[in-house]
Design an enzyme around this catalytic site. Structure first.
Site, PDB file in Angstrom:
ATOM      1  N   ARG A  56      48.017  48.045  32.227  1.00 40.46           N
ATOM      2  CA  ARG A  56      49.200  48.822  32.378  1.00 40.46           C
ATOM      3  C   ARG A  56      50.432  48.497  31.662  1.00 40.46           C
ATOM      4  NH1 ARG A  56      52.292  46.944  35.892  1.00 40.46           N
ATOM      5  NH2 ARG A  56      53.059  48.619  37.201  1.00 40.46           N
ATOM      6  N   GLU A  81      25.853  32.114  40.612  1.00 42.29           N
ATOM      7  CA  GLU A  81      25.632  30.821  40.249  1.00 42.29           C
ATOM      8  C   GLU A  81      26.564  30.261  39.143  1.00 42.29           C
ATOM      9  OE1 GLU A  81      21.491  31.545  39.564  1.00 42.29           O
ATOM     10  OE2 GLU A  81      22.094  33.743  38.754  1.00 42.29           O
ATOM     11  N   ASP A 135      58.671  46.148  37.365  1.00 42.77           N
ATOM     12  CA  ASP A 135      57.678  45.904  38.323  1.00 42.77           C
ATOM     13  C   ASP A 135      58.229  44.528  39.100  1.00 42.77           C
ATOM     14  OD1 ASP A 135      55.930  47.456  38.110  1.00 42.77           O
ATOM     15  OD2 ASP A 135      54.561  46.405  36.677  1.00 42.77           O
ATOM     16  N   PRO A 178      36.030  30.338  39.275  1.00 43.56           N
ATOM     17  CA  PRO A 178      37.214  29.994  40.128  1.00 43.56           C
ATOM     18  C   PRO A 178      38.047  28.590  39.606  1.00 43.56           C
ATOM     19  CG  PRO A 178      34.906  29.726  41.162  1.00 43.56           C
ATOM     20  CD  PRO A 178      35.068  30.183  39.834  1.00 43.56           C
TER      21      PRO A 178
HETATM   22  N1  ADE Z   1      34.273  33.759  39.974  1.00 40.51           N
HETATM   23  C1  ADE Z   1      34.227  33.490  41.372  1.00 40.51           C
HETATM   24  N2  ADE Z   1      35.401  33.238  41.936  1.00 40.51           N
HETATM   25  C2  ADE Z   1      36.250  33.507  41.161  1.00 40.51           C
HETATM   26  C3  ADE Z   1      37.763  33.455  41.176  1.00 40.51           C
HETATM   27  N3  ADE Z   1      38.505  33.310  42.326  1.00 40.51           N
HETATM   28  N4  ADE Z   1      38.492  33.973  39.901  1.00 40.51           N
HETATM   29  C4  ADE Z   1      37.841  34.263  38.724  1.00 40.51           C
HETATM   30  N5  ADE Z   1      36.256  34.417  38.993  1.00 40.51           N
HETATM   31  C5  ADE Z   1      35.583  33.962  39.634  1.00 40.51           C
END
Ligand code: ADE
Length: 244
Positions: free
Chosen positions: A153, A115, A168, A88
């Site tokens: 794609r 984790e 697209d 994230p």
């Molecule tokens: N792993 C956990 N959340 C994620 C996200 N938003 N993007 C990529 N990998 C992740």
């Protein structure tokens, strides 16, 4: 393109066995294989995680299974793959990034689960860290599939028509114009008459205008920094004046 995925949950990648991605694999345009880092843990209980140095809640994914899994993949590749770690805190994925990644011959996606990673994996194994949005998933698997789908794609021969990926939403920086098919009239709902006119110059102008209109309405941020043609600028100014 060769894509290797490193994941503790190989079964999660079943969606890549269907539809367009399935056909791309059958045609040999895309090869996908999955490596489980647990196969490289080499300890008595095949543990891939451990407690964090310095204390704190939760467990961290250990470096050795991930470094070894990458070594095993690299040993069977002619070139060094570009390595992407899903997390994230990574840079947010975009259509531009999908286009950029589609030019690599060999990619590795590293997925964590629940984790965090030992930071040496992020600093010394991955070439880049990507996120699919500002929310936290239970693992990187879904995120990796989103990215693989978006870039696959764009590979020549994957979509039925070679220009599809270019028209697209996002491809030219704008959202897509609305499209319609038969019947001409469904329960009293018609289609824009210009599309039935057979006048291709008019249709093209209508589509350009609609793409600008829908982008201005739904995602005006996308218009910042776009290099628009003089015609598009004229259409956009007319749209903006109509809004005032
Ligand atoms: N792993 C956990 N959340 C994620 C996200 N938003 N993007 C990529 N990998 C992740």
């Amino acid at each position: 393109m060769n894509i290797d995925i490193i994941s503790l949950f190989p079964e999660m990648f079943a969606p890549l066995e269907h539809s367009i991605i399935k056909r791309a694999r059958e045609k040999g345009i895309l090869s996908l294989s999955i490596t489980n880092p647990r196969d490289f843990s080499y300890n008595r209980h095949n543990h891939v995680d451990d407690i964090p140095f310095g204390g704190g809640a939760g467990m961290l994914l250990k470096p050795e299974p991930f470094f070894r899994a990458v070594d095993a993949i690299e040993a069977r590749r002619e070139r060094r793959p570009h390595i992407i770690l899903m997390a994230p805190e990574g840079d947010v994925f975009s259509q531009k990034k999908a286009r950029e990644l589609s030019h690599y011959e060999d990619l590795i996606f590293i997925c964590g689960h629940y984790e965090g990673f030992d930071h040496r994996i992020i600093d010394h194994l991955a070439d880049e860290c990507l996120s699919i949005g500002d929310y936290v998933l239970t693992g990187g698997e879904l995120a990796a599939m989103v990215i693989i789908d978006a870039l696959a794609r764009m590979l020549p021969g994957v979509l039925g028509c070679d220009t599809c990926a270019e028209t697209d939403s996002f491809a030219c920086g704008l959202l897509e114009y609305p499209q319609y098919t038969r019947p001409r009239n469904y329960k009293g709902l018609g289609v824009p008459p210009v599309l039935l006119s057979g006048d291709h110059a008019k249709i093209d102008e209508w589509r350009q205008k609609k793409a600008l209109e829908v982008t201005l309405k739904k995602r005006p941020d996308l218009l910042n920094g776009l290099s628009l043609s003089p015609k598009q600028k004229q259409l956009l100014n007319a749209l903006k004046n109509n809004c005032d």
